[in-house]
Design a protein around this motif. Structure first.
Motif, PDB file in Angstrom:
ATOM      1  N   THR A  17      -5.907  -3.070   6.877  1.00  8.07           N
ATOM      2  CA  THR A  17      -6.650  -2.855   5.651  1.00  8.07           C
ATOM      3  C   THR A  17      -7.080  -4.205   5.092  1.00  8.07           C
ATOM      4  OG1 THR A  17      -4.628  -2.863   4.323  1.00  8.07           O
ATOM      5  CG2 THR A  17      -5.409  -0.727   5.097  1.00  8.07           C
ATOM      6  N   PHE A  18      -8.168  -4.189   4.333  1.00  2.47           N
ATOM      7  CA  PHE A  18      -8.718  -5.418   3.755  1.00  2.47           C
ATOM      8  C   PHE A  18      -9.073  -5.073   2.320  1.00  2.47           C
ATOM      9  CE2 PHE A  18     -12.050  -8.942   3.897  1.00  2.47           C
ATOM     10  CZ  PHE A  18     -11.116  -9.964   3.977  1.00  2.47           C
ATOM     11  N   THR A  19      -8.237  -5.544   1.390  1.00  2.00           N
ATOM     12  CA  THR A  19      -8.291  -5.094   0.006  1.00  2.00           C
ATOM     13  C   THR A  19      -8.687  -6.241  -0.917  1.00  2.00           C
ATOM     14  OG1 THR A  19      -6.501  -3.526   0.470  1.00  2.00           O
ATOM     15  CG2 THR A  19      -6.958  -4.015  -1.855  1.00  2.00           C
ATOM     16  N   GLU A  20      -9.655  -5.985  -1.795  1.00  2.00           N
ATOM     17  CA  GLU A  20     -10.044  -6.995  -2.780  1.00  2.00           C
ATOM     18  C   GLU A  20      -9.025  -6.984  -3.916  1.00  2.00           C
ATOM     19  OE1 GLU A  20     -14.118  -8.802  -4.685  1.00  2.00           O
ATOM     20  OE2 GLU A  20     -14.030  -6.650  -4.298  1.00  2.00           O
ATOM     21  N   VAL A  21      -8.379  -8.113  -4.150  1.00  2.05           N
ATOM     22  CA  VAL A  21      -7.348  -8.215  -5.181  1.00  2.05           C
ATOM     23  C   VAL A  21      -7.843  -8.991  -6.403  1.00  2.05           C
ATOM     24  CG1 VAL A  21      -5.425  -7.970  -3.573  1.00  2.05           C
ATOM     25  CG2 VAL A  21      -6.343 -10.252  -4.013  1.00  2.05           C
ATOM     26  N   GLY A  22      -9.061  -9.435  -6.364  1.00  2.65           N
ATOM     27  CA  GLY A  22      -9.720 -10.158  -7.449  1.00  2.65           C
ATOM     28  C   GLY A  22     -11.107 -10.536  -6.968  1.00  2.65           C
ATOM     29  N   ASP A  23     -11.935 -11.028  -7.852  1.00  2.05           N
ATOM     30  CA  ASP A  23     -13.295 -11.393  -7.471  1.00  2.05           C
ATOM     31  C   ASP A  23     -13.267 -12.491  -6.411  1.00  2.05           C
ATOM     32  OD1 ASP A  23     -16.037 -11.643  -7.387  1.00  2.05           O
ATOM     33  OD2 ASP A  23     -16.148 -12.850  -9.211  1.00  2.05           O
ATOM     34  N   GLY A  24     -13.693 -12.160  -5.192  1.00  6.11           N
ATOM     35  CA  GLY A  24     -13.695 -13.129  -4.109  1.00  6.11           C
ATOM     36  C   GLY A  24     -12.329 -13.410  -3.518  1.00  6.11           C
ATOM     37  N   LEU A  25     -11.363 -12.535  -3.783  1.00  8.94           N
ATOM     38  CA  LEU A  25      -9.994 -12.705  -3.280  1.00  8.94           C
ATOM     39  C   LEU A  25      -9.595 -11.441  -2.541  1.00  8.94           C
ATOM     40  CD1 LEU A  25      -8.401 -14.140  -6.548  1.00  8.94           C
ATOM     41  CD2 LEU A  25      -9.404 -15.438  -4.662  1.00  8.94           C
ATOM     42  N   TRP A  26      -9.065 -11.605  -1.319  1.00 12.57           N
ATOM     43  CA  TRP A  26      -8.815 -10.464  -0.454  1.00 12.57           C
ATOM     44  C   TRP A  26      -7.449 -10.586   0.204  1.00 12.57           C
ATOM     45  CZ3 TRP A  26     -12.593  -6.594   0.302  1.00 12.57           C
ATOM     46  CH2 TRP A  26     -13.817  -6.858  -0.316  1.00 12.57           C
ATOM     47  N   ALA A  27      -6.850  -9.426   0.470  1.00 17.87           N
ATOM     48  CA  ALA A  27      -5.584  -9.352   1.211  1.00 17.87           C
ATOM     49  C   ALA A  27      -5.821  -8.604   2.510  1.00 17.87           C
ATOM     50  CB  ALA A  27      -4.522  -8.649   0.376  1.00 17.87           C
ATOM     51  N   PHE A  28      -5.503  -9.243   3.617  1.00 15.01           N
ATOM     52  CA  PHE A  28      -5.537  -8.653   4.956  1.00 15.01           C
ATOM     53  C   PHE A  28      -4.131  -8.144   5.237  1.00 15.01           C
ATOM     54  CE2 PHE A  28      -4.699  -8.929   9.472  1.00 15.01           C
ATOM     55  CZ  PHE A  28      -5.879  -8.563  10.111  1.00 15.01           C
ATOM     56  N   THR A  29      -3.966  -6.816   5.361  1.00 12.33           N
ATOM     57  CA  THR A  29      -2.642  -6.238   5.564  1.00 12.33           C
ATOM     58  C   THR A  29      -2.658  -5.307   6.769  1.00 12.33           C
ATOM     59  OG1 THR A  29      -2.961  -4.283   4.158  1.00 12.33           O
ATOM     60  CG2 THR A  29      -2.294  -6.318   3.058  1.00 12.33           C
ATOM     61  N   ALA A  30      -1.468  -5.045   7.319  1.00 13.54           N
ATOM     62  CA  ALA A  30      -1.393  -4.243   8.544  1.00 13.54           C
ATOM     63  C   ALA A  30      -0.047  -3.530   8.643  1.00 13.54           C
ATOM     64  CB  ALA A  30      -1.633  -5.109   9.771  1.00 13.54           C
ATOM     65  N   ARG A 219       4.178  -9.131   3.290  1.00 15.05           N
ATOM     66  CA  ARG A 219       4.048  -7.920   4.096  1.00 15.05           C
ATOM     67  C   ARG A 219       3.881  -6.739   3.150  1.00 15.05           C
ATOM     68  NH1 ARG A 219       6.082  -8.612   9.552  1.00 15.05           N
ATOM     69  NH2 ARG A 219       7.141 -10.623   9.791  1.00 15.05           N
ATOM     70  N   GLY A 220       3.201  -5.715   3.634  1.00 13.44           N
ATOM     71  CA  GLY A 220       2.992  -4.523   2.837  1.00 13.44           C
ATOM     72  C   GLY A 220       1.686  -4.557   2.076  1.00 13.44           C
ATOM     73  N   ASP A 221       1.430  -3.479   1.348  1.00 13.24           N
ATOM     74  CA  ASP A 221       0.147  -3.307   0.673  1.00 13.24           C
ATOM     75  C   ASP A 221      -0.096  -4.374  -0.392  1.00 13.24           C
ATOM     76  OD1 ASP A 221      -0.167  -1.023   2.166  1.00 13.24           O
ATOM     77  OD2 ASP A 221       0.349   0.352   0.533  1.00 13.24           O
ATOM     78  N   ALA A 222      -1.375  -4.644  -0.648  1.00 13.80           N
ATOM     79  CA  ALA A 222      -1.754  -5.500  -1.766  1.00 13.80           C
ATOM     80  C   ALA A 222      -1.268  -4.889  -3.070  1.00 13.80           C
ATOM     81  CB  ALA A 222      -3.273  -5.672  -1.789  1.00 13.80           C
ATOM     82  N   LEU A 223      -0.840  -5.750  -3.976  1.00 12.47           N
ATOM     83  CA  LEU A 223      -0.274  -5.312  -5.253  1.00 12.47           C
ATOM     84  C   LEU A 223      -1.307  -5.556  -6.339  1.00 12.47           C
ATOM     85  CD1 LEU A 223       3.174  -7.090  -4.726  1.00 12.47           C
ATOM     86  CD2 LEU A 223       2.545  -4.744  -4.099  1.00 12.47           C
ATOM     87  N   VAL A 224      -1.984  -4.499  -6.756  1.00  7.62           N
ATOM     88  CA  VAL A 224      -3.065  -4.613  -7.727  1.00  7.62           C
ATOM     89  C   VAL A 224      -2.630  -3.936  -9.018  1.00  7.62           C
ATOM     90  CG1 VAL A 224      -5.480  -4.092  -8.219  1.00  7.62           C
ATOM     91  CG2 VAL A 224      -4.777  -4.645  -5.882  1.00  7.62           C
ATOM     92  N   GLY A 225      -2.614  -4.711 -10.092  1.00 10.76           N
ATOM     93  CA  GLY A 225      -2.173  -4.211 -11.384  1.00 10.76           C
ATOM     94  C   GLY A 225      -0.758  -4.660 -11.692  1.00 10.76           C
ATOM     95  N   LYS A 226      -0.486  -4.891 -12.985  1.00 10.91           N
ATOM     96  CA  LYS A 226       0.804  -5.442 -13.388  1.00 10.91           C
ATOM     97  C   LYS A 226       1.971  -4.513 -13.064  1.00 10.91           C
ATOM     98  CE  LYS A 226      -1.147  -8.320 -17.074  1.00 10.91           C
ATOM     99  NZ  LYS A 226      -0.918  -9.630 -16.422  1.00 10.91           N
ATOM    100  N   ASP A 227       1.743  -3.202 -13.125  1.00 10.05           N
ATOM    101  CA  ASP A 227       2.830  -2.267 -12.827  1.00 10.05           C
ATOM    102  C   ASP A 227       3.264  -2.380 -11.370  1.00 10.05           C
ATOM    103  OD1 ASP A 227       2.790  -1.364 -15.419  1.00 10.05           O
ATOM    104  OD2 ASP A 227       1.703   0.489 -14.981  1.00 10.05           O
ATOM    105  N   MET A 228       2.286  -2.456 -10.459  1.00 13.32           N
ATOM    106  CA  MET A 228       2.607  -2.562  -9.046  1.00 13.32           C
ATOM    107  C   MET A 228       3.260  -3.910  -8.735  1.00 13.32           C
ATOM    108  SD  MET A 228       0.036  -1.566  -5.931  1.00 13.32           S
ATOM    109  CE  MET A 228       0.665  -1.174  -4.279  1.00 13.32           C
TER     110      MET A 228
END
Length: 316
Positions: A17-30, A219-228
């Motif tokens: 997965t390739f997740t945007e975690v901020g403007d121009g910031l990405w997490a490559f996860t698997a 490792r693991g999913d991108a953490l988006v949001g303060k709760d996560m």
């Protein structure tokens, strides 16, 4: 050995997965395999974590090229482990950055770590024949440094010992996003075999003090949001403490490594058994916890031979 390491039988392909975690910031996860991060600046790109081989690094590059054609100028490595650093040559970056302590650990134990990790977890070294050798940084720092990608400021910091003695984190202030390496994991076991249990919680506190909006964990999913983010910090803290405390109680009364393993399993299995790479990490985690509890501050170097001897003792 009665049976092989759990990771030697882990041969299944993981979904990327390739997740945007901020403007121009990405997490490559698997799915629990090592993550990488991408920071896009005005004119160039910074990569965080290089993967284990150039072939695997090219999977990161493919994702980068889906969103930008800017050149990759920097690769930042949060620590020295082979699965994080040996793919660095694929990026063709002008600078490869590590903390000074991480570089010292490459000198001290880089080859041994490579040999050990390759034996334990062969799938993570797909295309290992393409590795040109140990990865050496072009730039190091002691406590903190700042890199500017045009106007985008990127702060690199050592916030304390945790996964290794030389861990660094990467903070992008304009989006309040952090890349933590293996200090923080999400639904994946922490590898603590070279860790510092007594310091790990304080380092998590130092990360929490930034009150970030997102984290790209090791490792693991991108953490988006303060709760996560908060949930992952607390889960990581619980994992580390739940591993260390039972092993330390056994060590304090002069019990054996096998007894420490049994005690840690009793505490950890109900909470973490379904986490990615749990079975792979646990024997190394318990061995390190047992050592630290007996006053061994500097983690002993893992070698392919030591791995096997430890595993035999636990199976017995």
């Amino acid at each position: 050995m009665a049976k092989a390491f759990a990771s030697q039988g882990d041969l299944g392909e993981k979904n990327i997965t390739f997740t945007e975690v901020g403007d121009g910031l990405w997490a490559f996860t698997a799915e629990g395999d090592p993550n990488s991060g991408v920071i896009i600046g005005d004119d160039s790109v910074m990569i965080v974590e290089a993967q284990a081989t150039p072939r695997l690094a090219k999977k990161v590059i493919e994702k980068v090229r889906e969103i930008t054609d800017k050149p990759i100028s920097h690769v930042v490595l949060t620590h020295y482990h082979a699965v994080r650093v040996l793919g660095a040559s694929a990026f063709g970056a002008d600078q490869i950055i590590m903390g000074e302590q991480a570089r010292a650990m490459v000198v001290e134990r880089g080859q041994e770590d490579w040999d050990s990790e390759f034996q334990r977890f062969p799938r993570l070294f797909e295309g290992h024949e393409s590795i040109p050798g140990l990865t050496w940084p072009t730039t190091t720092f002691s406590d903190d440094m700042t890199v500017y990608l045009g106007n985008r400021r990127v702060d690199l910091m050592h916030l304390g010992r945790a996964h290794t003695a030389g861990d660094i984190v990467i903070h992008v202030p304009d989006q309040n996003v952090m890349f933590t390496g293996d200090i923080v994991e999400y639904h994946s076991a922490c590898y603590c075999g070279d860790g510092h249990f007594a310091d790990w919680g304080n380092t998590l506190d130092n990360i929490a003090a930034f009150d970030v909006d997102a984290i790209a964990p090791g490792r693991g999913d991108a953490l988006v949001g303060k709760d996560m983010v908060s949930a992952a910090l607390e889960s990581t803290r619980d994992f580390v403490q739940s591993t260390y405390l039972p092993a330390a109680r056994v060590a304090s009364r002069g019990g054996s490594l096998k007894e420490a393993w049994d005690a840690a399993r009793e505490a950890c299995d109900p909470k973490f058994k379904d986490f990615a790479i749990y079975e792979h990490c646990l024997p190394f985690n318990v061995a390190r916890a047992y050592d630290e509890a007996r006053g061994i501050d500097t983690p002993r170097i893992w070698t392919a031979q030591r791995d096997l001897e430890m595993w035999d003792a636990l199976q017995g």
